[in-house]
Design an enzyme around this catalytic site. Structure first.
Site, PDB file in Angstrom:
ATOM      1  N   ASP A 234     -25.110 -51.473  -2.920  1.00 42.07           N
ATOM      2  CA  ASP A 234     -24.378 -52.282  -2.031  1.00 42.07           C
ATOM      3  C   ASP A 234     -23.492 -51.551  -0.860  1.00 42.07           C
ATOM      4  O   ASP A 234     -23.226 -52.226   0.184  1.00 42.07           O
ATOM      5  CB  ASP A 234     -23.454 -53.136  -2.787  1.00 42.07           C
ATOM      6  CG  ASP A 234     -24.501 -54.547  -3.085  1.00 42.07           C
ATOM      7  OD1 ASP A 234     -25.509 -54.758  -2.434  1.00 42.07           O
ATOM      8  OD2 ASP A 234     -24.278 -54.969  -4.298  1.00 42.07           O
TER       9      ASP A 234
ATOM     10  N   TYR B 248     -23.601 -62.148  -3.976  1.00 44.14           N
ATOM     11  CA  TYR B 248     -22.449 -61.975  -4.828  1.00 44.14           C
ATOM     12  C   TYR B 248     -21.295 -61.784  -4.039  1.00 44.14           C
ATOM     13  O   TYR B 248     -20.994 -61.170  -2.975  1.00 44.14           O
ATOM     14  CB  TYR B 248     -22.851 -60.593  -5.398  1.00 44.14           C
ATOM     15  CG  TYR B 248     -23.483 -61.037  -6.847  1.00 44.14           C
ATOM     16  CD1 TYR B 248     -22.890 -61.783  -7.805  1.00 44.14           C
ATOM     17  CD2 TYR B 248     -24.396 -60.322  -7.228  1.00 44.14           C
ATOM     18  CE1 TYR B 248     -23.334 -62.215  -8.847  1.00 44.14           C
ATOM     19  CE2 TYR B 248     -25.078 -60.692  -8.646  1.00 44.14           C
ATOM     20  CZ  TYR B 248     -24.467 -61.415  -9.455  1.00 44.14           C
ATOM     21  OH  TYR B 248     -25.008 -61.670 -10.707  1.00 44.14           O
TER      22      TYR B 248
ATOM     23  N   HIS C 190     -30.001 -58.102 -14.969  1.00 39.80           N
ATOM     24  CA  HIS C 190     -29.536 -56.982 -14.342  1.00 39.80           C
ATOM     25  C   HIS C 190     -28.396 -56.423 -14.838  1.00 39.80           C
ATOM     26  O   HIS C 190     -27.645 -56.722 -15.344  1.00 39.80           O
ATOM     27  CB  HIS C 190     -29.598 -57.283 -12.770  1.00 39.80           C
ATOM     28  CG  HIS C 190     -28.378 -58.491 -12.658  1.00 39.80           C
ATOM     29  ND1 HIS C 190     -28.598 -59.831 -12.722  1.00 39.80           N
ATOM     30  CD2 HIS C 190     -27.182 -58.440 -12.119  1.00 39.80           C
ATOM     31  CE1 HIS C 190     -27.638 -60.787 -12.510  1.00 39.80           C
ATOM     32  NE2 HIS C 190     -26.639 -59.719 -12.158  1.00 39.80           N
TER      33      HIS C 190
ATOM     34  N   HIS D 284     -24.797 -54.418 -13.608  1.00 40.17           N
ATOM     35  CA  HIS D 284     -24.198 -54.081 -12.437  1.00 40.17           C
ATOM     36  C   HIS D 284     -23.358 -52.753 -12.891  1.00 40.17           C
ATOM     37  O   HIS D 284     -22.972 -52.660 -13.702  1.00 40.17           O
ATOM     38  CB  HIS D 284     -22.787 -55.099 -12.185  1.00 40.17           C
ATOM     39  CG  HIS D 284     -23.376 -56.361 -11.809  1.00 40.17           C
ATOM     40  ND1 HIS D 284     -23.731 -56.692 -10.321  1.00 40.17           N
ATOM     41  CD2 HIS D 284     -23.680 -57.627 -12.211  1.00 40.17           C
ATOM     42  CE1 HIS D 284     -24.026 -57.716 -10.437  1.00 40.17           C
ATOM     43  NE2 HIS D 284     -24.034 -58.531 -11.302  1.00 40.17           N
TER      44      HIS D 284
ATOM     45  N   ASP E 253      -3.803 -36.595  -9.992  1.00 37.24           N
ATOM     46  CA  ASP E 253      -2.800 -35.644 -10.080  1.00 37.24           C
ATOM     47  C   ASP E 253      -1.730 -35.540 -10.718  1.00 37.24           C
ATOM     48  O   ASP E 253      -0.724 -36.317 -10.361  1.00 37.24           O
ATOM     49  CB  ASP E 253      -2.425 -35.112  -8.517  1.00 37.24           C
ATOM     50  CG  ASP E 253      -3.523 -34.498  -7.628  1.00 37.24           C
ATOM     51  OD1 ASP E 253      -4.737 -34.329  -8.110  1.00 37.24           O
ATOM     52  OD2 ASP E 253      -3.443 -34.412  -6.480  1.00 37.24           O
TER      53      ASP E 253
ATOM     54  N   GLU F 170     -18.726 -25.422 -13.880  1.00 41.60           N
ATOM     55  CA  GLU F 170     -17.325 -25.070 -13.369  1.00 41.60           C
ATOM     56  C   GLU F 170     -16.118 -25.352 -14.705  1.00 41.60           C
ATOM     57  O   GLU F 170     -16.391 -26.486 -15.303  1.00 41.60           O
ATOM     58  CB  GLU F 170     -16.885 -25.557 -12.095  1.00 41.60           C
ATOM     59  CG  GLU F 170     -17.515 -24.694 -11.085  1.00 41.60           C
ATOM     60  CD  GLU F 170     -17.381 -25.452  -9.605  1.00 41.60           C
ATOM     61  OE1 GLU F 170     -16.894 -24.701  -8.724  1.00 41.60           O
ATOM     62  OE2 GLU F 170     -17.609 -26.518  -9.525  1.00 41.60           O
TER      63      GLU F 170
ATOM     64  N   ASP G  97      -8.110 -28.809 -10.666  1.00 37.18           N
ATOM     65  CA  ASP G  97      -7.967 -30.071  -9.818  1.00 37.18           C
ATOM     66  C   ASP G  97      -9.030 -30.803 -10.222  1.00 37.18           C
ATOM     67  O   ASP G  97     -10.213 -30.687  -9.889  1.00 37.18           O
ATOM     68  CB  ASP G  97      -7.637 -29.915  -8.509  1.00 37.18           C
ATOM     69  CG  ASP G  97      -7.549 -31.302  -7.655  1.00 37.18           C
ATOM     70  OD1 ASP G  97      -7.226 -32.346  -8.511  1.00 37.18           O
ATOM     71  OD2 ASP G  97      -7.348 -31.382  -6.328  1.00 37.18           O
TER      72      ASP G  97
HETATM   73 CU    CU Z   1     -24.935 -60.089 -11.932  1.00 40.46          CU
END
Ligand code: CU
Ligand code: NAG
Ligand code: NAG
Ligand code: NAG
Ligand code: NAG
Ligand code: NAG
Ligand code: NAG
Ligand code: NAG
Ligand code: NAG
Ligand code: NAG
Ligand code: NAG
Ligand code: NAG
Ligand code: NAG
Length: 850
Positions: A450, A531, A581, A583, A592, A734, A740
């Site tokens: 989207d 939606y 479907h 989502h 941090d 890594e 971080d």
């Molecule tokens: Cu839906």
């Protein structure tokens, strides 16, 4: 590139998949127009006297009496607590950001200068977006390139230097996404332009370093929307008689058409006779008509007729129809389909027609007493948080943060501080997938990303009294697309509220202790096609931050014919099935905790057999195992089964006085734990769906791994193109040990629509959230600091003491009539063309004021 090209010119049809152009302005204006507020009679409640918000009628001692084995407290009957109210004397609802907001969106002037600068680069051969056609080069979007967090690789100042170390302000750069159409092989490319303001020192370059593919250039297989629109009508004309017979309507391109023609997103790529061909499946959708034309219910009106086109190349005379599908029978040519239709025994299916069922108005016998005004929240003593409107900076209780707004992802939060210390550097949506499944090629071929349509363009004005409390603090936001700066008025709201349950309580036969749970919310809502996604960032007194997404609006549904045979849907109307479907919405959460050096730790609660010194037999019990996620190779995670564990981001070097590392816990807080794609190796998304295979991920922060959502990844280019940013490439072994780290958290829902989604999905069942909360970060629950609590000591003779802490009780009268929102104030957007740009007359060439 004229962005209204190729879009349906009839109604606010669903996703403009034909347009690479993001924002068919004419059309979404219609979207707005098509949603006026009904002229209902406005009830005028009379002046209401608010009595104390807390009921003074305290019910006596509990029936449930335990016998505490302790001395009764010594109650000073006359104790009257006096808490200094000095704090309110300095409070101002207007904040002054301590630093400039270096994350803030481009200003209109900056956007205009970037556009002008690019037009002066003759080698780009740009055409003004207003005049551009498919065979021109045109600017699609300009936005801010977020400053590098750490710039140790360059001499330039980075965000942390500026925010924390008194460094100079980082240079600002823009990203410009340009559609190159003046070529046989159209493509899009992202350029970094700057520094800003544009000067002789400004340059532009391909934004290659922000990709994993090494090039910010991606093929566009969907550049010719005009041709495609014409193609669709040419094809539908060949079967007009059949369609009139089967579906009782027309699709010719005229204003009185019955059907809208659109289909899969992304395009499909198929090898035919040894050659890769670009394939489009389309279907017929019925426009809501008559009394129901106002309703956006087109996605509830699929008609069950599909056709497959080969649209390879830019010469539509070479495009071909590869077949038709009706009633789950595939016909490999138009002739074959026609022959079958004219043969006896051809099975015709039921029509899926509009009716009251697609409308969202009140229907049915009203609930009892529902005509009486429901409870209403007020902000009796004014705003209790501070906002720097210009800098987009907010302070509430112990929290502060900056925010920004982008075309692709809408609102993003930066530098979230808690008690003066940063806890989150960046919190924002990255991408949202809606991946369908179904027995028809359009549902099966749909996997929306989207950000292609954009969360910014569709984050419309919010309605006080409905979207947000009437007393909310509303802010505007602007994005720059197709050389137009569009400002959404009042599309972000900030408000405090009482969620209706306490933060804390305890009671005995002698006292009660009760703490209000006042939370602070930043909300925006993006209506992307059918939606509506509502996004909340909710801050709480205990130091937690919850990120919530909720979905409403119209489902995209499937024609019913034979689809129950495949188990992909449930029938929801006479000739309609929901289309199952998933989502999946991904959030970047750059934590941090007391500095950037953090570690991700799993505290797993596991079953164990343990032998204790006080027993001879082992005992089946449980224990806590602490597992550090030390390497990116181990950092694709799922939430623990059975909730059997905790995920923490801690600073292992910063321990509290009990020796426990200070950290924040991250946990799912609403909705199911199913927060990644069910479909494995999605043929629609291929490598572009790599961020949706797990519930969450941990990577080492890199300025090159921003995972800016590159919307062309999918909708225009897949599956032929390799994504510009392949999320899997972030995982290169890594170390994550005290470094971080960035979390990528998926929210979402497995959505199997049922009759309860008719006509619209309801937010209550379609929501998902994660919460970040202090874990050994403080020595106690932080909400003890609030004044909004009471202790009531009582015994059999009644209340002995009411101990308050300076949280003033609301008193007096509130004129509720004056709080009523005026729905006629709804205005919609302001869109101003930026090229040519006349800053002295900012509304010159205004595209629209809706
Ligand atoms: Cu839906
Ligand atoms: C704080 O606010 C309360 C209630 O509005 C008021 O009574 C009090 O005088 C204020 N305190 C100061 C120091 O202004
Ligand atoms: C682009 O060129 C025009 C005409 O030469 C000039 O007026 C304008 O300032 C230039 N824009 C930028 C941003 O350099
Ligand atoms: C520049 O673009 C135009 C279309 O806008 C095209 O006709 C022309 O060939 C292009 N010029 C070059 C040098 O590519
Ligand atoms: C940019 O360069 C031109 C010519 O080289 C010069 O006239 C102009 O003053 C410069 N502008 C700035 C802002 O430095
Ligand atoms: C077909 O459409 C016409 C008008 O467009 C309408 O009058 C007629 O009732 C429809 N027939 C069916 C079976 O729906
Ligand atoms: C629809 O409009 C076309 C012109 O665009 C006209 O020729 C046709 O008669 C109209 N059909 C109906 C059913 O009104
Ligand atoms: C939002 O935009 C409107 C219209 O331009 C303006 O009147 C209002 O002051 C803006 N609000 C804020 C908070 O900037
Ligand atoms: C364990 O068993 C031994 C032998 O029966 C006994 O002497 C001892 O007291 C037991 N220990 C405990 C902790 O029950
Ligand atoms: C930001 O980081 C990228 C990647 O390391 C680097 O190429 C770029 O020059 C940096 N930009 C600035 C302004 O420091
Ligand atoms: C990670 O850090 C912990 C604690 O400092 C240490 O015990 C462990 O060996 C480190 N692991 C690696 C792979 O460096
Ligand atoms: C309450 O507010 C309404 C609307 O603003 C106003 O007409 C009315 O006079 C107010 N009533 C009082 C008592 O202030
Ligand atoms: C907009 O600007 C153009 C020239 O830049 C001018 O001719 C036109 O009159 C202006 N229109 C308005 C409404 O100000």
């Amino acid at each position: 590139m004229c962005i209204s090209r190729g879009f349906h010119n009839r109604t606010n049809a669903p996703r403009p998949y034909l347009s690479i152009g993001l924002l068919p302005e004419a059309d979404y204006i219609m979207t707005q127009r098509s949603r006026p507020f009904p002229r209902t009679v406005m009830l005028v409640p009379s002046l209401i006297v608010l009595s104390c918000l807390l009921s003074s009628a305290f019910a006596g001692p509990h029936a449930r009496l335990k016998s505490p084995k302790r001395r009764p407290p010594k109650i000073a009957l006359t104790e009257i607590l006096s808490i200094s109210t000095a704090a309110n004397s300095t409070f101002s609802p207007i904040a002054v950001a301590p630093k400039s907001n270096i994350f803030i969106s481009l200003t209109d002037d900056e956007a205009a200068a970037v556009i002008s600068f690019l037009h002066n680069q003759t080698e780009l051969n740009l055409t003004a977006a207003a005049d551009a056609g498919a065979w021109d080069n045109a600017i699609e979007v300009v936005d801010l390139v977020q400053p590098n967090k750490t710039g140790k690789h360059t001499s330039l100042t980075d965000a942390l230097d500026y925010l924390d170390n008194g460094g100079s302000i980082p240079a600002r750069y823009a990203v410009a996404r340009i559609a190159f159409g003046a070529t046989e092989k159209p493509y899009l490319q992202d350029f970094i332009v700057g520094p800003l303001p544009i000067s002789n020192a400004s340059t532009y370059a391909s934004l290659d370093w922000a990709t994993t593919s090494g090039s910010a250039k991606i093929r566009n297989y969907n550049a010719d929307d005009d041709l495609l629109t014409q193609w669709n009508f040419d094809v539908t004309a060949t079967v007009a008689d059949i369609v009139l017979d089967l579906l009782n309507g027309t699709a010719t391109g005229s204003d009185n058409d019955t059907f809208d023609i659109w289909g899969i997103d992304p395009l499909w790529m198929e090898e035919i006779d040894g050659e890769e061909r670009v394939i489009l499946w389309n279907t017929y959708w019925r426009y809501p008509s008559g009394k129901y034309a106002i309703f956006d219910g087109e996605t509830l009106l699929p008609q069950g007729l599909f056709f497959k086109s080969d649209i390879t190349g830019r010469d539509s005379s070479k495009w071909k129809v590869l077949g038709w599908l009706y009633g789950d029978i595939f016909y490999s040519s138009t002739e074959e389909f026609r022959k079958a239709w004219s043969s006896p025994g051809f099975v015709k299916y039921e029509l899926n027609l509009p009716g009251e069922w697609i409308g969202s108005d009140q229907i049915g016998t009203p609930f009892p007493a529902d005509d009486i005004a429901p409870p209403l929240a007020v902000q009796p003593d004014g705003q209790r948080f501070s906002v720097d409107e210009e800098q987009k900076y907010v302070e509430w209780m112990d929290f502060s943060f900056y925010f920004t707004f982008t075309r692709d992802t809408g609102v993003r939060l930066f530098d979230i501080k808690y008690k003066g210390e940063r806890i989150i550097y960046e919190l924002g949506l990255q991408e949202a997938i809606a991946h369908y499944a179904g027995n028809d090629p359009v549902q099966s071929g749909t996997a929306y990303m989207d950000t292609f349509y954009g969360f910014g363009p569709y984050a419309f004005e919010l309605v006080p009294g409905y979207d947000c409390p009437t007393y909310s603090h509303f802010l505007n936001a602007t994005f720059h697309a197709s050389e137009i700066s569009t400002t959404h008025r009042n599309n972000i709201c900030l408000f405090e509220s009482d969620p209706g349950y306490l933060m804390q309580r305890h009671s005995t036969s002698q006292y009660l202790a009760l703490t209000k749970n006042i939370v602070f919310t930043l909300r925006s809502v993006s209506t992307v096609g059918n939606y509506d996604y509502s996004f909340d960032y909710v801050f709480a007194l205990d130091g937690s931050v919850e990120t919530i997404v909720r979905a409403s609006g119209y489902i995209q549904s499937a024609y019913y014919a034979k689809n129950n045979d495949y188990g992909e849907c449930e029938k929801v109307h006479d000739a309609l099935s929901g289309s199952m479907h998933d989502h999946v919405l991904n959030w970047k959460v750059d934590m941090d905790v007391l500095g950037t050096e953090n570690t991700f730790v799993k505290h797993e609660i596991v079953a164990a057999d343990v032998k204790y010194p006080w027993a001879n037999q082992t005992r089946s019990t449980m224990r806590l195992e602490r597992v550090r996620v030390e390497n990116e190779d181990d950092a694709k995670l799922s939430w623990p089964q059975n909730g059997g564990g905790m995920f923490l981001v801690e600073n292992s070097d910063k321990v509290n006085k009990y020796g426990e590392p200070k950290g924040f816990k991250i946990a799912p807080s609403r909705g199911g734990a199913g927060m990644y794609l069910t479909i494995q190796n999605s043929p629609n998304l291929l490598e572009s769906g790599n961020f949706a295979t797990h519930a969450l991920y941990v990577t080492k922060h890199k300025d090159t791994e921003t995972f800016l959502p590159y919307f062309p990844n999918v909708s225009l280019s897949l599956p032929a193109g390799h994504p510009l940013i392949n999320f899997n490439d972030f995982f290169d072994g890594e170390s994550l040990n005290q470094t971080d780290i960035v979390l990528w958290v998926n929210l979402g829902m497995h959505h199997v629509p049922h009759t309860g989604d008719m006509p619209n999905t309801v937010f209550t069942t379609a929501q998902s959230a994660f919460i970040i909360s202090p874990h050994n970060y403080l020595l106690r629950d932080a909400s003890r600091t609030t004044r909004q609590m009471v202790r009531i000591d009582y015994n059999s003779s009644g209340v002995q003491l009411v101990k308050e802490f300076g949280g003033n009780m609301a008193s007096g009268v509130v004129n509720i009539t004056a709080l009523q929102p005026n729905f006629w104030d709804y205005e919609g957007d302001i869109a101003v063309r930026k090229f040519p740009y006349d800053p002295l007359h900012p509304f010159n060439d205004t595209e629209s004021i809706v």
